[in-house]
Design a protein around this motif. Structure first.
Motif, mmCIF file in Angstrom:
data_model
loop_
_atom_site.group_PDB
_atom_site.id
_atom_site.type_symbol
_atom_site.label_atom_id
_atom_site.label_comp_id
_atom_site.label_asym_id
_atom_site.label_seq_id
_atom_site.Cartn_x
_atom_site.Cartn_y
_atom_site.Cartn_z
ATOM 1 N N VAL A 11 0.837 -1.191 0.000
ATOM 2 C CA VAL A 11 0.000 0.000 0.000
ATOM 3 C C VAL A 11 0.874 1.242 0.000
ATOM 4 C CG1 VAL A 11 -1.761 1.266 1.280
ATOM 5 C CG2 VAL A 11 -1.783 -1.225 1.290
ATOM 6 N N GLU A 12 0.582 2.144 -0.909
ATOM 7 C CA GLU A 12 1.219 3.454 -0.911
ATOM 8 C C GLU A 12 0.128 4.464 -0.628
ATOM 9 O OE1 GLU A 12 3.483 4.374 -4.361
ATOM 10 O OE2 GLU A 12 4.557 2.474 -4.310
ATOM 11 N N LEU A 13 0.391 5.342 0.326
ATOM 12 C CA LEU A 13 -0.598 6.325 0.717
ATOM 13 C C LEU A 13 0.075 7.684 0.870
ATOM 14 C CD1 LEU A 13 -3.536 6.935 1.739
ATOM 15 C CD2 LEU A 13 -2.652 6.463 4.040
ATOM 16 N N GLU A 14 -0.398 8.639 0.112
ATOM 17 C CA GLU A 14 0.090 10.011 0.260
ATOM 18 C C GLU A 14 -0.907 10.769 1.123
ATOM 19 O OE1 GLU A 14 0.876 11.865 -3.464
ATOM 20 O OE2 GLU A 14 2.013 10.157 -4.217
ATOM 21 N N ARG A 15 -0.424 11.765 1.826
ATOM 22 C CA ARG A 15 -1.303 12.524 2.712
ATOM 23 C C ARG A 15 -2.469 13.134 1.945
ATOM 24 N NH1 ARG A 15 -2.735 16.969 5.500
ATOM 25 N NH2 ARG A 15 -3.055 16.619 7.731
ATOM 26 N N ALA A 16 -2.234 13.551 0.716
ATOM 27 C CA ALA A 16 -3.297 14.162 -0.090
ATOM 28 C C ALA A 16 -4.426 13.171 -0.395
ATOM 29 C CB ALA A 16 -2.716 14.699 -1.392
ATOM 30 N N ASP A 17 -4.123 11.884 -0.417
ATOM 31 C CA ASP A 17 -5.138 10.870 -0.699
ATOM 32 C C ASP A 17 -6.180 10.790 0.406
ATOM 33 O OD1 ASP A 17 -3.814 10.183 -3.040
ATOM 34 O OD2 ASP A 17 -2.674 8.583 -2.067
ATOM 35 N N ASN A 18 -5.720 10.792 1.659
ATOM 36 C CA ASN A 18 -6.622 10.640 2.795
ATOM 37 C C ASN A 18 -5.921 11.180 4.043
ATOM 38 O OD1 ASN A 18 -8.220 9.678 4.928
ATOM 39 N ND2 ASN A 18 -8.945 7.974 3.665
ATOM 40 N N PRO A 19 -5.994 12.492 4.277
ATOM 41 C CA PRO A 19 -5.248 13.089 5.397
ATOM 42 C C PRO A 19 -5.504 12.457 6.765
ATOM 43 C CG PRO A 19 -6.056 14.801 3.954
ATOM 44 C CD PRO A 19 -6.665 13.518 3.476
ATOM 45 N N LEU A 21 -6.410 9.383 7.608
ATOM 46 C CA LEU A 21 -5.798 8.060 7.659
ATOM 47 C C LEU A 21 -4.284 8.172 7.681
ATOM 48 C CD1 LEU A 21 -6.042 4.987 7.618
ATOM 49 C CD2 LEU A 21 -6.113 5.119 5.116
ATOM 50 N N TYR A 22 -3.743 9.024 6.837
ATOM 51 C CA TYR A 22 -2.297 9.228 6.791
ATOM 52 C C TYR A 22 -1.780 9.696 8.148
ATOM 53 C CZ TYR A 22 2.261 10.976 5.387
ATOM 54 O OH TYR A 22 3.611 11.208 5.304
ATOM 55 N N ASP A 23 -2.452 10.696 8.735
ATOM 56 C CA ASP A 23 -2.010 11.241 10.019
ATOM 57 C C ASP A 23 -2.050 10.184 11.125
ATOM 58 O OD1 ASP A 23 -1.586 13.671 8.800
ATOM 59 O OD2 ASP A 23 -3.461 14.567 9.510
ATOM 60 N N ASP A 24 -3.041 9.306 11.064
ATOM 61 C CA ASP A 24 -3.136 8.252 12.064
ATOM 62 C C ASP A 24 -2.014 7.222 11.887
ATOM 63 O OD1 ASP A 24 -5.113 7.046 14.207
ATOM 64 O OD2 ASP A 24 -4.441 5.382 12.935
ATOM 65 N N LEU A 25 -1.789 6.796 10.659
ATOM 66 C CA LEU A 25 -0.795 5.749 10.408
ATOM 67 C C LEU A 25 0.640 6.235 10.575
ATOM 68 C CD1 LEU A 25 -2.388 3.964 7.329
ATOM 69 C CD2 LEU A 25 -2.327 3.167 9.698
ATOM 70 N N ILE A 26 0.900 7.515 10.294
ATOM 71 C CA ILE A 26 2.267 8.025 10.364
ATOM 72 C C ILE A 26 2.769 8.072 11.808
ATOM 73 C CG2 ILE A 26 1.820 10.511 10.548
ATOM 74 C CD1 ILE A 26 4.367 8.882 8.187
ATOM 75 N N LYS A 27 1.871 7.997 12.767
ATOM 76 C CA LYS A 27 2.254 7.987 14.181
ATOM 77 C C LYS A 27 3.028 6.727 14.549
ATOM 78 C CE LYS A 27 -1.937 10.421 15.543
ATOM 79 N NZ LYS A 27 -3.214 10.268 16.261
ATOM 80 N N PHE A 28 2.856 5.680 13.759
ATOM 81 C CA PHE A 28 3.481 4.397 14.047
ATOM 82 C C PHE A 28 4.722 4.207 13.179
ATOM 83 C CE2 PHE A 28 -0.977 4.124 15.036
ATOM 84 C CZ PHE A 28 -0.978 3.527 16.282
ATOM 85 N N PRO A 29 5.754 3.585 13.726
ATOM 86 C CA PRO A 29 6.949 3.329 12.911
ATOM 87 C C PRO A 29 6.632 2.302 11.819
ATOM 88 C CG PRO A 29 7.135 2.237 15.037
ATOM 89 C CD PRO A 29 5.886 3.075 15.084
ATOM 90 N N LYS A 30 7.435 2.341 10.760
ATOM 91 C CA LYS A 30 7.252 1.353 9.688
ATOM 92 C C LYS A 30 7.333 -0.041 10.281
ATOM 93 C CE LYS A 30 10.314 3.093 6.565
ATOM 94 N NZ LYS A 30 11.108 3.005 5.344
ATOM 95 N N GLY A 31 6.560 -0.950 9.729
ATOM 96 C CA GLY A 31 6.635 -2.329 10.181
ATOM 97 C C GLY A 31 5.333 -2.835 10.778
ATOM 98 N N PRO A 32 5.450 -3.816 11.661
ATOM 99 C CA PRO A 32 4.266 -4.509 12.181
ATOM 100 C C PRO A 32 3.266 -3.609 12.900
ATOM 101 C CG PRO A 32 6.263 -5.690 12.788
ATOM 102 C CD PRO A 32 6.692 -4.414 12.145
ATOM 103 N N ARG A 33 3.739 -2.616 13.618
ATOM 104 C CA ARG A 33 2.800 -1.746 14.336
ATOM 105 C C ARG A 33 1.902 -0.979 13.375
ATOM 106 N NH1 ARG A 33 6.562 0.866 19.071
ATOM 107 N NH2 ARG A 33 6.942 -1.072 20.177
#
Length: 93
Positions: A11-19, A21-33
């Motif tokens: 999955v590739e997600l840019e902030r412009a696609d869904n701010p 969702l992006y803001d929520d997911l970016i809080k977590f480090p890459k990987g399983p979390r």
């Protein structure tokens, strides 16, 4: 019936696609979390849709009508609309 197949997604997600969702997911480090958070959000959205709340924006007005029947789950309009936006039909690009 054999063993169920594993679904792998990239999955590739840019902030412009869904701010939100992006803001929520970016809080977590890459990987399983981050993957687990996306999985949780997807499951929650699926549950909202399967509860019969709505599957299209056209039906969103139905969500605001009060229920008079006992044991009817309380519906959160904001959550349902967000779910429709996120998990609704795909857009033609």
């Amino acid at each position: 019936m054999g063993t169920p197949l594993t679904i792998r997604l990239s999955v590739e997600l840019e902030r412009a696609d869904n701010p939100p969702l992006y803001d929520d997911l970016i809080k977590f480090p890459k990987g399983p979390r981050r993957v687990n958070r996306l999985r949780t959000l997807a499951y929650a959205g699926l549950i909202v849709q399967q509860c019969g709340q709505t599957t299209s924006v056209m039906e969103a007005q139905w969500l605001t009508k009060p229920h008079t029947e006992p044991n009817t789950p309380v519906q959160d309009t904001v959550v349902a609309l967000a779910s429709m936006e996120l998990f609704g039909p795909s857009r033609n690009e």
